[in-house]
Design an enzyme around this catalytic site. Structure first.
Site, PDB file in Angstrom:
ATOM      1  N   TYR A 140       0.835  -1.221   0.000  1.00  0.00           N
ATOM      2  CA  TYR A 140       0.000   0.000   0.000  1.00  0.00           C
ATOM      3  C   TYR A 140       0.866   1.267   0.000  1.00  0.00           C
ATOM      4  CZ  TYR A 140      -3.895   2.969   1.742  1.00  0.00           C
ATOM      5  OH  TYR A 140      -4.867   3.933   1.919  1.00  0.00           O
ATOM      6  N   LYS A 166       0.844   4.085  -2.805  1.00  0.00           N
ATOM      7  CA  LYS A 166       0.456   5.462  -2.492  1.00  0.00           C
ATOM      8  C   LYS A 166       1.572   6.454  -2.802  1.00  0.00           C
ATOM      9  CE  LYS A 166      -3.817   4.949  -1.213  1.00  0.00           C
ATOM     10  NZ  LYS A 166      -4.843   5.255  -2.256  1.00  0.00           N
TER      11      LYS A 166
HETATM   12  P1  NAP Z   1     -13.479   2.370   1.607  1.00  0.00           P
HETATM   13  O1  NAP Z   1     -14.518   2.853   2.555  1.00  0.00           O
HETATM   14  O2  NAP Z   1     -12.995   0.965   1.731  1.00  0.00           O
HETATM   15  O3  NAP Z   1     -14.011   2.641   0.128  1.00  0.00           O
HETATM   16  C1  NAP Z   1     -13.280   2.221  -0.993  1.00  0.00           C
HETATM   17  C2  NAP Z   1     -14.236   1.946  -2.119  1.00  0.00           C
HETATM   18  O4  NAP Z   1     -13.458   1.550  -3.273  1.00  0.00           O
HETATM   19  C3  NAP Z   1     -15.191   0.787  -1.825  1.00  0.00           C
HETATM   20  O5  NAP Z   1     -16.526   1.162  -2.149  1.00  0.00           O
HETATM   21  C4  NAP Z   1     -14.679  -0.326  -2.724  1.00  0.00           C
HETATM   22  O6  NAP Z   1     -15.689  -1.189  -3.215  1.00  0.00           O
HETATM   23  C5  NAP Z   1     -14.103   0.470  -3.894  1.00  0.00           C
HETATM   24  N1  NAP Z   1     -13.187  -0.325  -4.681  1.00  0.00           N
HETATM   25  C6  NAP Z   1     -12.215  -1.177  -4.236  1.00  0.00           C
HETATM   26  N2  NAP Z   1     -11.587  -1.760  -5.247  1.00  0.00           N
HETATM   27  C7  NAP Z   1     -12.165  -1.273  -6.390  1.00  0.00           C
HETATM   28  C8  NAP Z   1     -11.967  -1.508  -7.769  1.00  0.00           C
HETATM   29  N3  NAP Z   1     -11.032  -2.377  -8.195  1.00  0.00           N
HETATM   30  N4  NAP Z   1     -12.733  -0.845  -8.663  1.00  0.00           N
HETATM   31  C9  NAP Z   1     -13.682   0.007  -8.243  1.00  0.00           C
HETATM   32  N5  NAP Z   1     -13.926   0.276  -6.952  1.00  0.00           N
HETATM   33  C10 NAP Z   1     -13.183  -0.364  -6.028  1.00  0.00           C
HETATM   34  O7  NAP Z   1     -12.158   3.276   1.675  1.00  0.00           O
HETATM   35  P2  NAP Z   1     -11.913   4.816   2.071  1.00  0.00           P
HETATM   36  O8  NAP Z   1     -11.344   4.834   3.427  1.00  0.00           O
HETATM   37  O9  NAP Z   1     -13.055   5.672   1.715  1.00  0.00           O
HETATM   38  O10 NAP Z   1     -10.689   5.127   1.073  1.00  0.00           O
HETATM   39  C11 NAP Z   1     -10.818   5.802  -0.157  1.00  0.00           C
HETATM   40  C12 NAP Z   1      -9.435   6.090  -0.717  1.00  0.00           C
HETATM   41  O11 NAP Z   1      -8.699   6.880   0.223  1.00  0.00           O
HETATM   42  C13 NAP Z   1      -8.599   4.843  -0.954  1.00  0.00           C
HETATM   43  O12 NAP Z   1      -7.782   5.014  -2.094  1.00  0.00           O
HETATM   44  C14 NAP Z   1      -7.733   4.769   0.289  1.00  0.00           C
HETATM   45  O13 NAP Z   1      -6.562   4.041   0.062  1.00  0.00           O
HETATM   46  C15 NAP Z   1      -7.478   6.238   0.541  1.00  0.00           C
HETATM   47  N6  NAP Z   1      -7.096   6.551   1.931  1.00  0.00           N
HETATM   48  C16 NAP Z   1      -7.922   6.249   2.994  1.00  0.00           C
HETATM   49  C17 NAP Z   1      -7.505   6.569   4.276  1.00  0.00           C
HETATM   50  C18 NAP Z   1      -8.352   6.282   5.484  1.00  0.00           C
HETATM   51  O14 NAP Z   1      -7.857   6.490   6.618  1.00  0.00           O
HETATM   52  N7  NAP Z   1      -9.585   5.845   5.363  1.00  0.00           N
HETATM   53  C19 NAP Z   1      -6.266   7.175   4.484  1.00  0.00           C
HETATM   54  C20 NAP Z   1      -5.460   7.453   3.390  1.00  0.00           C
HETATM   55  C21 NAP Z   1      -5.877   7.149   2.110  1.00  0.00           C
HETATM   56  P3  NAP Z   1     -16.024  -2.601  -2.483  1.00  0.00           P
HETATM   57  O15 NAP Z   1     -16.560  -2.291  -1.169  1.00  0.00           O
HETATM   58  O16 NAP Z   1     -17.034  -3.251  -3.370  1.00  0.00           O
HETATM   59  O17 NAP Z   1     -14.714  -3.343  -2.420  1.00  0.00           O
END
Ligand code: NAP
Length: 255
Positions: free
Chosen positions: A156, A160
């Site tokens: 990851y 990133k």
């Molecule tokens: P989340 O709640 O897990 O949402 C991610 C979404 O992406 C889910 O709806 C998932 O669908 C979808 N997804 C996964 N693989 C996919 C694919 N191959 N094609 C299309 N859609 C896909 O995550 P989040 O926390 O909102 O994170 C959003 C972004 O921010 C991510 O890139 C994450 O790495 C980044 N981020 C998050 C955090 C944090 O603390 N939350 C921190 C830094 C960066 P399914 O449920 O069907 O798998």
């Protein structure tokens, strides 16, 4: 402020929930028409319908896997056919497959690299064609504070960090067409992703969140809208001279 993205069409990948859903809603608040693409097609449609009802913009939900080239091409074609253009791309779809390096499998590595890096590449390559045609565009990659290094996240963290390099390179190549590209790097944001991480570690999600917040300078965990607000700014005309940057949204200098 209202209406600063009126007339624009925005595609948010992985937008069925979490940061992506909040970003789609925030862009809709600014007047943009919204396309949400997600592996969870029903979730994407539900979130899009809620956004359309709340903000009075056109919003559609699509099922698509961003890691598959043919699916990405079909997704971009459908967005342009149904919404008339594609001006804003938010590469938000993401997964985690955490493991210490000695336990990290090929599958852990490949799946994370495929969704984040290949997915963002495929979406950016297809989307920029539409943006170049109109001489205006915005691309935002979701990076992470983990790009700075994080135990258990070789896959990851690498992905990133790569998304930051991708944003800088897209900025250099596409600036002459009125397109900016930036990366937003969130710290700890309270979403399903962080809740699932807590559960995998055998921790109560609320307790873990409170503990993490103690080490964040502003003394709270982030919420999806904290990230969405910054992305919406980067996607607006207000940010037309901001390109190739990485903005940490982490309640402090590091997440
Ligand atoms: P989340 O709640 O897990 O949402 C991610 C979404 O992406 C889910 O709806 C998932 O669908 C979808 N997804 C996964 N693989 C996919 C694919 N191959 N094609 C299309 N859609 C896909 O995550 P989040 O926390 O909102 O994170 C959003 C972004 O921010 C991510 O890139 C994450 O790495 C980044 N981020 C998050 C955090 C944090 O603390 N939350 C921190 C830094 C960066 P399914 O449920 O069907 O798998």
């Amino acid at each position: 402020m209202a209406g600063r993205s009126a007339g624009r069409v925005a595609l948010v990948t992985g937008g069925a929930r979490g940061i992506g859903a909040a970003t789609a809603a925030r862009l809709a608040e600014d007047g943009a028409a919204i396309a949400i693409a997600d592996l969870d097609g029903a979730g994407a449609e539900k979130t899009a319908a809620e956004i359309a009802a709340a903000h009075g913009v056109k919003a559609i939900g699509l099922k698509a896997n961003v890691a598959e080239a043919a699916a990405v091409e079909a997704m971009i074609t459908e967005v342009v056919a149904r919404l008339g253009a594609l001006d804003i791309l938010v590469n938000n779809a993401g997964i985690t497959r955490d493991n210490l390096i000695y336990r990290m499998t090929d599958e852990d590595w490949d799946s994370v690299i495929d969704v984040h890096l290949k997915g963002a590449f495929l979406c950016a390559r297809a989307a920029q064609r539409e943006m170049v045609k109109r001489g205006w565009g915005r691309i935002v990659n979701l990076s992470s504070a983990s790009a700075l290094g994080n135990r258990g996240q070789t896959n990851y963290s690498t992905a990133k960090a790569g998304l930051q390099g991708m944003a800088r390179t897209l900025a250099i190549e596409l600036g002459r067409y009125g397109i900016t590209a930036n990366a937003v790097a969130p710290g700890f944001i309270d979403t399903e992703m962080t809740r699932q991480t807590a559960i995998r570690m055998g921790r109560d999600p609320e307790e873990w969140k409170a503990e993490v917040a103690q080490n964040i300078p502003v003394r709270r965990a982030g919420v999806p809208r904290d990230v969405a607000n910054v992305i919406a700014f980067l996607c607006s005309d207000d940010a037309s001279f901001v390109s190739g940057q990485v903005i940490y949204v982490a309640g402090g200098p590091r997440g």
